[in-house]
Design an enzyme around this catalytic site. Structure first.
Site, PDB file in Angstrom:
ATOM      1  N   LYS A 228       0.863  -1.174   0.000  1.00  0.00           N
ATOM      2  CA  LYS A 228       0.000   0.000   0.000  1.00  0.00           C
ATOM      3  C   LYS A 228       0.903   1.228   0.000  1.00  0.00           C
ATOM      4  CE  LYS A 228      -2.702   1.061   3.527  1.00  0.00           C
ATOM      5  NZ  LYS A 228      -3.803   0.742   4.446  1.00  0.00           N
TER       6      LYS A 228
ATOM      7  N   LYS B 180       1.630   5.125   0.032  1.00  0.00           N
ATOM      8  CA  LYS B 180       1.034   6.394   0.459  1.00  0.00           C
ATOM      9  C   LYS B 180       1.205   7.413  -0.665  1.00  0.00           C
ATOM     10  CE  LYS B 180       0.063   5.225   4.790  1.00  0.00           C
ATOM     11  NZ  LYS B 180      -1.279   5.296   5.396  1.00  0.00           N
TER      12      LYS B 180
ATOM     13  N   ASP C  63      -2.977   4.871  -0.840  1.00  0.00           N
ATOM     14  CA  ASP C  63      -3.696   5.456   0.287  1.00  0.00           C
ATOM     15  C   ASP C  63      -3.413   6.952   0.315  1.00  0.00           C
ATOM     16  OD1 ASP C  63      -4.874   6.133   2.664  1.00  0.00           O
ATOM     17  OD2 ASP C  63      -3.775   4.704   3.901  1.00  0.00           O
TER      18      ASP C  63
ATOM     19  N   ASN D   7      -4.874   9.124   2.485  1.00  0.00           N
ATOM     20  CA  ASN D   7      -5.071   9.680   3.834  1.00  0.00           C
ATOM     21  C   ASN D   7      -5.796  11.036   3.816  1.00  0.00           C
ATOM     22  OD1 ASN D   7      -2.213   7.967   4.477  1.00  0.00           O
ATOM     23  ND2 ASN D   7      -3.874   7.783   5.957  1.00  0.00           N
TER      24      ASN D   7
ATOM     25  N   GLU E 224      -7.449   4.045  -1.380  1.00  0.00           N
ATOM     26  CA  GLU E 224      -7.975   4.216  -0.020  1.00  0.00           C
ATOM     27  C   GLU E 224      -8.030   5.694   0.362  1.00  0.00           C
ATOM     28  OE1 GLU E 224      -6.601   1.221   2.774  1.00  0.00           O
ATOM     29  OE2 GLU E 224      -6.200   2.783   4.238  1.00  0.00           O
TER      30      GLU E 224
ATOM     31  N   LYS F 263     -10.717  -1.219  11.071  1.00  0.00           N
ATOM     32  CA  LYS F 263      -9.706  -1.182  12.132  1.00  0.00           C
ATOM     33  C   LYS F 263     -10.461  -1.400  13.435  1.00  0.00           C
ATOM     34  CE  LYS F 263      -5.994   1.488  10.107  1.00  0.00           C
ATOM     35  NZ  LYS F 263      -6.089   2.497   9.051  1.00  0.00           N
TER      36      LYS F 263
HETATM   37 MG    MG Z   1      -5.329   4.268   5.424  1.00  0.00          MG
END
Ligand code: MG
Length: 365
Positions: A159, A161, A186, A188, A211, A260
């Site tokens: 994954k 970023k 991802d 964020n 994501e 999570k």
């Molecule tokens: Mg994440």
């Protein structure tokens, strides 16, 4: 069971390599853990809150205080089960990660007493999982290099970023180095509606999932991205509860969910959300929080549920921790073995635990 005692510890576990962040360089992972003693034995639970409140509003040192001053005194001396802790603590607001630690410890006691593993209790469908790892932001060459090294180590899912100005080219460079490895990205929450075209191109570049590109409040652009792309658009920071996921689903603003357990208040809520996502036809992935071996055992058991169709963040804690009181997950040939021992995880090594404990307190009736 009767809760007889709760011990709360703040640990400082050394990192394999220093972590550079906005406030400076960190060399350790501060982490709060609990041990619950009952008339049915003892169990351990981990609070995933990070050392700083940069990802959610909880932090490890704050959780340590909240656990021993607010939560634990409401449990000690009471007859409870893992399933009834939520009700028992319902007078207190917030702090899902601190609650999750206590639920994990009580669940650990129950499972040990029943000689059942967490994976079996949850309804795990597999014995092993593909190992996944995240690659942080950095110069393109470094990111590609790190990705290549992880792929070589057997991680079948990476994954990466991303951030505005650090996305299409980075992903291209990574994809060029890790043939046969699934690459997800991802954001964020760093993107907004102006980046929709760029994210649409990125989604079509050969990656497996995207994501949380937009901030959780940006529902409209998320819905437009879902409409435009064929890979899962995964809600992570936005997936704070089943109600939040239901709302995003009603707006067609997600096609996948990163579950999570800590953020949801515990493993039981995570299993419930997993079940609902399966009903709703949403793809699910398991998200990690840079835990110790204890939290990693719980994560691997959860990620073995059949709805987790997007490979998640399941890797051994030894990737980041240079010392860990708990046994680590076993990884072999790029696969993580789902733990089968009774309980959530084996007991910690008492000497390593004591050595890395910076604060400790116990709550008695
Ligand atoms: Mg994440």
């Amino acid at each position: 069971m009767l809760i007889e005692r709760v011990e709360v510890r703040l640990l400082e576990l050394p990192l394999v390599e220093p972590f550079a962040a906005a406030h400076g360089t960190t060399r350790s992972r501060e982490i709060a853990v609990v041990r619950v003693d009952s008339d049915h034995g003892h169990g351990w639970g981990e609070c995933s809150a990070l050392p700083e409140p940069t990802y959610t509003d909880e932090l490890a040192a704050g959780a340590f205080v909240f656990l021993h001053e607010e939560l634990a005194p409401r449990l000690v001396g009471h007859q409870l089960t893992a399933a009834s802790i939520g009700d028992q603590l319902s007078v207190v607001e917030g702090h899902p990660m601190a609650r999750a630690a206590l639920e994990m410890a009580v669940l650990d006691i129950e499972l040990r007493a029943e000689q059942t593993s967490l994976a079996r209790f949850l309804g795990a469908g597999v014995d092993d999982l593909p190992a996944g790892a995240a690659v942080g932001l950095g110069p393109i060459g470094e990111v590609a290099e790190r990705a290549a090294a992880l792929a070589e180590d057997g991680f079948g899912r990476l994954k990466v970023k991303i951030a505005p100005g650090h996305d299409v080219e980075v992903v291209e460079a990574v994809l060029g180095r890790v043939a046969g490895t699934e690459v997800q990205v991802d954001g964020n929450g760093a993107y907004d509606a102006r980046h929709l075209d760029r994210l649409t191109d990125l989604a079509a570049s050969g990656i497996g999932a995207i994501e949380q590109p937009f901030s959780p409040a940006d529902v409209e652009p998320a819905a437009r991205l879902v409409e435009r792309c064929s890979i899962p658009v995964v809600a992570d920071e936005a997936a704070v509860s089943a109600a939040a996921v239901a709302h995003l689903r009603s707006r067609s603003a997600l096609s996948g969910v990163s579950i999570k357990a800590a953020r949801l208040g515990g493993i039981l809520a995570a299993r419930d959300l997993h079940d609902r996502c399966v009903e709703w036809g949403l793809a699910v992935t398991a998200g990690g929080m840079v835990e110790s071996g204890l939290g990693r055992h719980a994560l691997a058991a959860l990620a073995a549920l059949p709805g987790f169709t997007i490979a998640g963040d399941v890797s051994p804690a030894g990737r980041w921790l240079a010392a860990d009181p708990w046994p680590d997950l076993a990884m072999d040939g790029g696969r993580i073995t789902v733990p089968t021992a009774a309980g959530v995880a084996p007991d910690p090594d008492p000497a390593v635990l004591d050595h890395h404990t910076t604060e400790r307190t116990e709550i008695l009736p």
